[in-house]
Scaffold this motif. Structure first.
Motif, PDB file in Angstrom:
ATOM      1  N   SER A  35     -15.071   0.986  -0.481  1.00  0.00           N
ATOM      2  CA  SER A  35     -14.545  -0.109  -0.969  1.00  0.00           C
ATOM      3  C   SER A  35     -14.508  -1.378  -0.206  1.00  0.00           C
ATOM      4  O   SER A  35     -14.507  -1.377   1.282  1.00  0.00           O
ATOM      5  CB  SER A  35     -13.072   0.035  -1.472  1.00  0.00           C
ATOM      6  OG  SER A  35     -11.956  -0.210  -0.471  1.00  0.00           O
ATOM      7  N   ARG A  36     -14.754  -2.513  -0.676  1.00  0.00           N
ATOM      8  CA  ARG A  36     -14.698  -3.957   0.124  1.00  0.00           C
ATOM      9  C   ARG A  36     -13.453  -4.087   0.908  1.00  0.00           C
ATOM     10  O   ARG A  36     -13.200  -4.497   1.920  1.00  0.00           O
ATOM     11  CB  ARG A  36     -15.082  -5.203  -0.738  1.00  0.00           C
ATOM     12  CG  ARG A  36     -15.354  -6.405   0.079  1.00  0.00           C
ATOM     13  CD  ARG A  36     -15.469  -7.591  -0.683  1.00  0.00           C
ATOM     14  NE  ARG A  36     -15.527  -8.754   0.112  1.00  0.00           N
ATOM     15  CZ  ARG A  36     -14.470  -9.444   0.617  1.00  0.00           C
ATOM     16  NH1 ARG A  36     -13.076  -9.087   0.324  1.00  0.00           N
ATOM     17  NH2 ARG A  36     -14.514 -10.505   1.266  1.00  0.00           N
ATOM     18  N   PRO A  37     -12.137  -3.869   0.336  1.00  0.00           N
ATOM     19  CA  PRO A  37     -11.014  -3.819   1.027  1.00  0.00           C
ATOM     20  C   PRO A  37     -10.961  -2.909   2.042  1.00  0.00           C
ATOM     21  O   PRO A  37     -10.262  -3.337   3.265  1.00  0.00           O
ATOM     22  CB  PRO A  37      -9.906  -3.377  -0.053  1.00  0.00           C
ATOM     23  CG  PRO A  37     -10.519  -4.060  -1.435  1.00  0.00           C
ATOM     24  CD  PRO A  37     -12.023  -3.584  -1.308  1.00  0.00           C
ATOM     25  N   HIS A  38     -11.415  -2.001   1.864  1.00  0.00           N
ATOM     26  CA  HIS A  38     -11.373  -0.829   3.099  1.00  0.00           C
ATOM     27  C   HIS A  38     -12.238  -1.332   4.342  1.00  0.00           C
ATOM     28  O   HIS A  38     -11.495  -1.481   5.381  1.00  0.00           O
ATOM     29  CB  HIS A  38     -11.989   0.447   2.717  1.00  0.00           C
ATOM     30  CG  HIS A  38     -12.184   1.493   3.806  1.00  0.00           C
ATOM     31  ND1 HIS A  38     -11.124   2.322   4.246  1.00  0.00           N
ATOM     32  CD2 HIS A  38     -13.158   1.649   4.680  1.00  0.00           C
ATOM     33  CE1 HIS A  38     -11.606   2.994   5.359  1.00  0.00           C
ATOM     34  NE2 HIS A  38     -12.742   2.757   5.651  1.00  0.00           N
ATOM     35  N   ALA A  67     -12.876  -4.540   4.781  1.00  0.00           N
ATOM     36  CA  ALA A  67     -12.074  -5.745   5.545  1.00  0.00           C
ATOM     37  C   ALA A  67     -10.726  -5.366   6.296  1.00  0.00           C
ATOM     38  O   ALA A  67     -10.449  -6.137   7.426  1.00  0.00           O
ATOM     39  CB  ALA A  67     -11.578  -6.748   3.972  1.00  0.00           C
ATOM     40  N   ASN A  68     -10.098  -4.718   5.824  1.00  0.00           N
ATOM     41  CA  ASN A  68      -8.805  -4.058   6.586  1.00  0.00           C
ATOM     42  C   ASN A  68      -9.339  -3.276   7.839  1.00  0.00           C
ATOM     43  O   ASN A  68      -8.476  -3.452   8.890  1.00  0.00           O
ATOM     44  CB  ASN A  68      -8.256  -2.707   5.670  1.00  0.00           C
ATOM     45  CG  ASN A  68      -7.360  -3.707   4.696  1.00  0.00           C
ATOM     46  OD1 ASN A  68      -7.122  -4.840   4.669  1.00  0.00           O
ATOM     47  ND2 ASN A  68      -7.243  -2.913   3.554  1.00  0.00           N
ATOM     48  N   ARG A 114      -2.625  -1.284  10.664  1.00  0.00           N
ATOM     49  CA  ARG A 114      -2.364  -2.328   9.712  1.00  0.00           C
ATOM     50  C   ARG A 114      -0.997  -2.867   9.310  1.00  0.00           C
ATOM     51  O   ARG A 114      -0.986  -4.076   9.068  1.00  0.00           O
ATOM     52  CB  ARG A 114      -2.985  -1.678   8.282  1.00  0.00           C
ATOM     53  CG  ARG A 114      -4.550  -1.397   8.238  1.00  0.00           C
ATOM     54  CD  ARG A 114      -5.124  -1.070   6.897  1.00  0.00           C
ATOM     55  NE  ARG A 114      -4.438   0.178   6.221  1.00  0.00           N
ATOM     56  CZ  ARG A 114      -5.061   1.422   6.567  1.00  0.00           C
ATOM     57  NH1 ARG A 114      -6.080   1.422   7.164  1.00  0.00           N
ATOM     58  NH2 ARG A 114      -4.497   2.228   6.138  1.00  0.00           N
TER      59      ARG A 114
END
Length: 291
Positions: free
Chosen positions: A158-161, A163-164, A190
């Motif tokens: 996923s894009r959040p993955h 980004a994080n 995180r």
């Protein structure tokens, strides 16, 4: 009649029976390649291999050979040489095992396709540390102009993955080192991103053996203390553990013959006893139930 002139070198080769060098194997084929003709890809995301896993793989290759081909592409500068895309652990272990050649699948790839394939192969195998994964994604974005969405699609994440993961690179180098050494998980890292002093907070997390949720609670307290200007409660507790609690841990460890850890959080906490075999657990239960 025109007589074809032949160079002296070719004539000597024919007389001596020297064979012409074989043509390079075509892309998409699996072939045996001399190990010294294979070179590490400079942007290879995985940088760490534990001695235990390398030794186990080396012994397996000595006994059974390399069962799964590595993935390579033609070297951009050296003819008859190749650049490694995936399978560096097998390649290194094959060298340790004394092999002179290794089966390889040859692919045509650009630099960015090669890096994407190397990252994807390691991510699928869960072989990368969180920091290696973060550096790989960051390289695709900064070096090759990929967007985070494009990286996520290529990696099946996923894009959040993505980004994080990249955000972890904003942590101090010392904290990144703790993550690389598996002292902290990606979840811990995180949570520490929001700490006023991530390094001090990370040291507390490692010292106390805090879970991810406990780390999140610690960071919230530190943020609150920083906003109000009060002295961090965690620092006081850490100092107290250095003196009183650590002495108590040592006494209990000596009495039980096992590693004992006390996690204290403002007067409440846990006593953790570590055992390495079921026999040790049985002994703990026997002592606790004795009247």
């Amino acid at each position: 009649m025109v007589v074809e002139k032949r160079g002296l070198g070719r004539g000597l080769s024919a007389l001596l029976g020297e064979a012409a060098p074989p043509p390079p194997p075509p892309p998409g084929s699996v072939t045996e390649i001399p190990i010294h003709h294979i070179h590490r890809f400079e942007a290879q995301p995985r940088a760490r291999f534990t001695p235990e896993e390398m030794e186990a793989l080396t012994e397996s290759i000595r006994a059974n050979g390399v069962l799964q081909p590595i993935l390579v592409r033609a070297h951009p500068f050296n003819a008859d040489h190749f650049e490694l895309i995936a399978g560096e652990r097998r390649w290194q272990a094959a060298q340790r095992a004394g092999l002179h050649a290794i089966p390889a699948l040859i692919r045509q790839m650009t630099d960015v396709e090669q890096l994407e394939a190397a990252i994807a192969e390691n991510v699928q195998r869960e072989s990368l540390t969180p920091m290696e994964e973060a550096y790989g994604y960051h390289s695709l974005v900064e070096r090759y102009g990929r967007t985070q969405a494009e990286v996520a699609q290529a990696m099946g994440k996923s894009r959040p993955h993505v980004a994080n993961a990249i955000r972890l690179l904003s942590l101090p180098p010392e904290v990144q080192g703790m993550v690389s050494e598996s002292e902290l998980s990606a979840g811990h890292a995180r949570a520490l991103l929001g700490a006023p002093d991530p390094l001090a907070a990370a040291q507390l997390v490692v010292q106390r053996g805090l879970s991810v949720r406990e780390t999140e609670a610690l960071v919230k307290r530190l943020q609150s203390d920083a906003e109000t200007g009060s002295a961090p409660r965690s620092s006081t507790r850490a100092t107290r553990k250095d003196a009183d609690i650590q002495a108590l841990e040592a006494d209990l460890s000596a009495a039980l013959g096992l590693k004992v850890e006390i996690v204290d959080r403002d007067g409440q906490g846990e006593v953790r006893v570590r055992y390495a075999a079921l026999e040790q657990l049985d002994e703990i239960c026997r002592r606790l139930s004795r009247r």
